[in-house]
Design a protein around this motif. Structure first.
Motif, PDB file in Angstrom:
ATOM      1  N   SER A 310      16.575 -15.920 -10.021  1.00 25.81           N
ATOM      2  CA  SER A 310      15.809 -16.323 -11.196  1.00 25.81           C
ATOM      3  C   SER A 310      14.340 -16.532 -10.843  1.00 25.81           C
ATOM      4  N   ASP A 311      14.086 -17.130  -9.681  1.00 29.00           N
ATOM      5  CA  ASP A 311      12.702 -17.289  -9.221  1.00 29.00           C
ATOM      6  C   ASP A 311      11.996 -15.938  -9.142  1.00 29.00           C
ATOM      7  N   ILE A 312      12.675 -14.984  -8.513  1.00 30.48           N
ATOM      8  CA  ILE A 312      12.064 -13.665  -8.317  1.00 30.48           C
ATOM      9  C   ILE A 312      11.809 -12.994  -9.660  1.00 30.48           C
ATOM     10  N   ALA A 313      12.766 -13.109 -10.593  1.00 33.10           N
ATOM     11  CA  ALA A 313      12.593 -12.486 -11.907  1.00 33.10           C
ATOM     12  C   ALA A 313      11.421 -13.115 -12.659  1.00 33.10           C
ATOM     13  N   GLU A 314      11.249 -14.424 -12.548  1.00 28.57           N
ATOM     14  CA  GLU A 314      10.117 -15.078 -13.206  1.00 28.57           C
ATOM     15  C   GLU A 314       8.801 -14.688 -12.541  1.00 28.57           C
ATOM     16  N   LEU A 315       8.808 -14.565 -11.225  1.00 28.97           N
ATOM     17  CA  LEU A 315       7.576 -14.193 -10.523  1.00 28.97           C
ATOM     18  C   LEU A 315       7.147 -12.766 -10.822  1.00 28.97           C
ATOM     19  N   ASP A 316       8.078 -11.920 -11.234  1.00 32.73           N
ATOM     20  CA  ASP A 316       7.715 -10.555 -11.606  1.00 32.73           C
ATOM     21  C   ASP A 316       6.825 -10.510 -12.849  1.00 32.73           C
ATOM     22  N   LEU A 317       6.742 -11.624 -13.566  1.00 31.37           N
ATOM     23  CA  LEU A 317       5.868 -11.673 -14.733  1.00 31.37           C
ATOM     24  C   LEU A 317       4.403 -11.857 -14.350  1.00 31.37           C
ATOM     25  N   TYR A 318       4.146 -12.192 -13.091  1.00 30.98           N
ATOM     26  CA  TYR A 318       2.792 -12.495 -12.636  1.00 30.98           C
ATOM     27  C   TYR A 318       2.234 -11.344 -11.799  1.00 30.98           C
ATOM     28  N   PRO A 319       0.925 -11.305 -11.626  1.00 28.55           N
ATOM     29  CA  PRO A 319       0.324 -10.163 -10.919  1.00 28.55           C
ATOM     30  C   PRO A 319       0.640 -10.153  -9.431  1.00 28.55           C
ATOM     31  N   ARG A 320       0.491  -8.947  -8.859  1.00 25.34           N
ATOM     32  CA  ARG A 320       0.642  -8.763  -7.415  1.00 25.34           C
ATOM     33  C   ARG A 320      -0.731  -8.418  -6.833  1.00 25.34           C
ATOM     34  N   PHE A 321      -1.038  -8.990  -5.687  1.00 27.09           N
ATOM     35  CA  PHE A 321      -2.309  -8.745  -5.015  1.00 27.09           C
ATOM     36  C   PHE A 321      -2.022  -8.073  -3.680  1.00 27.09           C
ATOM     37  N   SER A 322      -2.693  -6.966  -3.412  1.00 28.97           N
ATOM     38  CA  SER A 322      -2.419  -6.210  -2.193  1.00 28.97           C
ATOM     39  C   SER A 322      -3.726  -5.784  -1.532  1.00 28.97           C
ATOM     40  N   LEU A 323      -3.667  -5.665  -0.214  1.00 27.77           N
ATOM     41  CA  LEU A 323      -4.738  -5.059   0.576  1.00 27.77           C
ATOM     42  C   LEU A 323      -4.219  -3.751   1.139  1.00 27.77           C
ATOM     43  N   PHE A 324      -5.083  -2.755   1.217  1.00 26.77           N
ATOM     44  CA  PHE A 324      -4.660  -1.468   1.771  1.00 26.77           C
ATOM     45  C   PHE A 324      -5.823  -0.843   2.525  1.00 26.77           C
ATOM     46  N   GLY A 325      -5.492   0.040   3.396  1.00 29.52           N
ATOM     47  CA  GLY A 325      -6.512   0.737   4.166  1.00 29.52           C
ATOM     48  C   GLY A 325      -5.916   1.920   4.905  1.00 29.52           C
ATOM     49  N   GLY A 326      -6.791   2.795   5.347  1.00 28.33           N
ATOM     50  CA  GLY A 326      -6.355   3.967   6.087  1.00 28.33           C
ATOM     51  C   GLY A 326      -7.530   4.634   6.759  1.00 28.33           C
ATOM     52  N   GLY A 327      -7.230   5.484   7.673  1.00 35.40           N
ATOM     53  CA  GLY A 327      -8.310   6.189   8.357  1.00 35.40           C
ATOM     54  C   GLY A 327      -7.791   7.200   9.351  1.00 35.40           C
ATOM     55  N   GLY A 328      -8.712   8.114   9.759  1.00 35.91           N
ATOM     56  CA  GLY A 328      -8.343   9.132  10.724  1.00 35.91           C
ATOM     57  C   GLY A 328      -9.227  10.348  10.595  1.00 35.91           C
ATOM     58  N   PRO A 329      -9.185  11.236  11.582  1.00 34.45           N
ATOM     59  CA  PRO A 329     -10.025  12.427  11.539  1.00 34.45           C
ATOM     60  C   PRO A 329      -9.509  13.462  10.547  1.00 34.45           C
ATOM     61  N   GLY A 330     -10.429  14.221   9.948  1.00 25.88           N
ATOM     62  CA  GLY A 330     -10.099  15.333   9.080  1.00 25.88           C
ATOM     63  C   GLY A 330     -11.189  16.379   9.177  1.00 25.88           C
ATOM     64  N   THR A 331     -10.824  17.594   9.552  1.00 26.63           N
ATOM     65  CA  THR A 331     -11.839  18.633   9.776  1.00 26.63           C
ATOM     66  C   THR A 331     -11.215  20.014   9.650  1.00 26.63           C
ATOM     67  N   THR A 332     -12.050  20.989   9.320  1.00 27.30           N
ATOM     68  CA  THR A 332     -11.600  22.385   9.293  1.00 27.30           C
ATOM     69  C   THR A 332     -11.882  23.080  10.623  1.00 27.30           C
TER      70      THR A 332
END
Length: 471
Positions: A310-332
């Protein structure tokens, strides 16, 4: 402008966090004392049952090497117990997976892509000097994401996973406890059937001697055809009682075989000649007695599961905050793959909040609240059922013990009558037929006593099973 927009968002987020935290206050389980009250029935307060520290079940303290050997074989080879253990292993594996899923997610990737860009598309690649429309792209890198747990979703998920494992552990203990009680019951039934079979054979032999004596007496004119017919009818009645005891003995052995995980056709055991003696029974008359029962503990855990879900179902009504990132070489140009100029990076933060879904999440939260209410009602029902089971089993055992006490007196009386018949015969005032009748009646009394003792032991096993185990 940016500060003006950010401040209302932060205020709204703090308000949501406060609301969410205030709503996540489910109790671990309803108070057991509130369900039971201080009153127990007269059976549990009978003078024959003393209020003291609860004794362990009879199968845990029985000093019988044959039974203890069967108990060890049950723990190693019973198939129902093996199934319960696999469910526990599955629950623990899922818990580890849930725990791993609550942390950050990091991935690595590498690719080689051959591509051709349209010369007449939205990007006029064919008109750009030196731009190759056909090329091979080399890429490698990593990406990571992490949800910031503002509202306690991760804690609720951990608690739910722990409750799932606790329930699986409780179910293993419940299966083992019930199987041990069943093994003890089958063991008592097998010994009782074997004992009663020997006694009915003895009584049948005495009745056969009486039947032969009646025939002889008729030849000398000392008995009538009616006397012979009565003796034969009694003999037939005794013989018809033999087959059910043989069947009961075989059924009990088959039950023992299945409980220890063996095929009935290959199972062998040497049973003792008499029923085992039970240790005195003691019961602690308070609400913790009910918590010894696995069904009550499982109902408590099920309530915790429903509360966390029930806690989890109620918390699904509220926003989610996330951090993301990525990186690496890309070349032709593969020769420039490790060139710092080929490195690409991206960092970001994201808010995910469903503003409209037709009321789906709200309906799911309402459903979870209904499941929580149902879990509480089922818990109360489990407590009442446990009280009924304990009190009914206690009443049955007390009555069975009273029946056994009376039957023991009857056997002693029949034994004295047999001794008196023999003494009269030795003194010349009695007959051989009187001895045979007294011995037959004594065998019948011993048979009834053996049946009463088996009934008392069976009722005691049922009571110990109803009392449960505090592990």
């Amino acid at each position: 402008m940016r500060q003006t927009m950010t401040r209302p968002i932060l205020i709204a987020s703090l308000a949501l966090m406060t609301t969410a935290c205030a709503s996540m206050q489910h109790e671990p389980a309803p108070a057991l004392e509130a369900e039971t009250g201080p009153v127990w029935t007269e059976y549990l307060q009978a003078s024959a049952i003393h209020a003291s520290e609860t004794a362990p079940p009879v199968w845990e303290t029985l000093d019988d090497p044959v039974f203890q050997s069967l108990l060890a074989r049950l723990d190693d080879s019973n198939l129902d117990l093996a199934v319960a253990r696999t469910r526990l292993a599955e629950a623990r594996a899922i818990q580890r997976a849930d725990e791993a899923g609550l942390g950050p997610v990091v991935g690595r990737s590498a690719s080689v892509t051959a591509q051709r860009i349209s010369e007449t598309g939205s990007l006029p690649a064919g008109q750009i000097p030196g731009f190759e429309t056909e090329q091979i792209l080399y890429e490698a890198g990593f990406d990571a994401s992490w949800e910031i747990d503002f509202f306690g979703r991760k804690d609720a998920q951990r608690a739910l996973s722990a409750a799932n494992v606790a329930l699986a552990e409780e179910q293993v203990d419940a299966v083992r406890f019930a199987l041990k009680a069943d093994l003890m019951r089958a063991y008592v039934d097998a010994i009782a059937s074997q004992r009663e079979y020997a006694l009915i054979q003895q009584a049948t032999e005495r009745q056969k001697a009486l039947f032969d004596a009646a025939i002889t007496r008729r030849e000398y004119g000392e008995a009538s055809d009616l006397d012979v017919e009565r003796a034969e009818a009694a003999l037939i009645a005794y013989r018809t009682r033999i087959a059910p005891l043989e069947s009961a003995a075989r059924t009990s052995l088959y039950r023992l075989a299945v409980l220890v995980g063996e095929a009935p056709g290959t199972f062998q055991v040497t049973l003792p000649g008499d029923l085992p003696a039970m240790a005195p029974l003691a019961i602690d008359l308070n609400s913790t007695l009910l918590r010894q029962r696995s069904d009550v503990r499982q109902a408590e855990i099920a309530y915790v599961q429903a509360a966390r879900a029930s806690d989890i179902a109620e918390l699904d009504l509220y926003p989610r905050f996330s951090l993301f990132g990525g990186g690496g070489p890309g070349t032709t140009d593969f020769a420039k793959f490790l060139d710092p100029a080929s490195l690409a990076l991206n960092l970001g933060a994201m808010v995910d909040w469903t503003l409209f879904d037709g009321g789906r999440k709200a309906a799911l939260a309402e459903a979870s609240t209904s499941r929580l209410d149902r879990a509480e009602a089922e818990y109360s029902a489990a407590v009442l059922s446990a009280m009924q089971d304990i009190e009914t089993s206690a009443a049955t055992w007390l009555k069975a013990r009273a029946v056994l006490a009376e039957q023991e007196k009857a056997t002693l009386t029949r034994a004295r009558l047999a001794q008196m018949a023999t003494a009269r015969f030795d003194a010349g005032t009695g007959t051989r037929i009187g001895i045979l009748e007294a011995e037959r009646d004594l065998a019948e009394a011993r048979l009834a006593e053996a049946d009463a003792k088996a009934g008392e032991l069976t009722a005691r096993i049922a009571l110990d099973k109803a009392l449960g185990s505090d592990r």
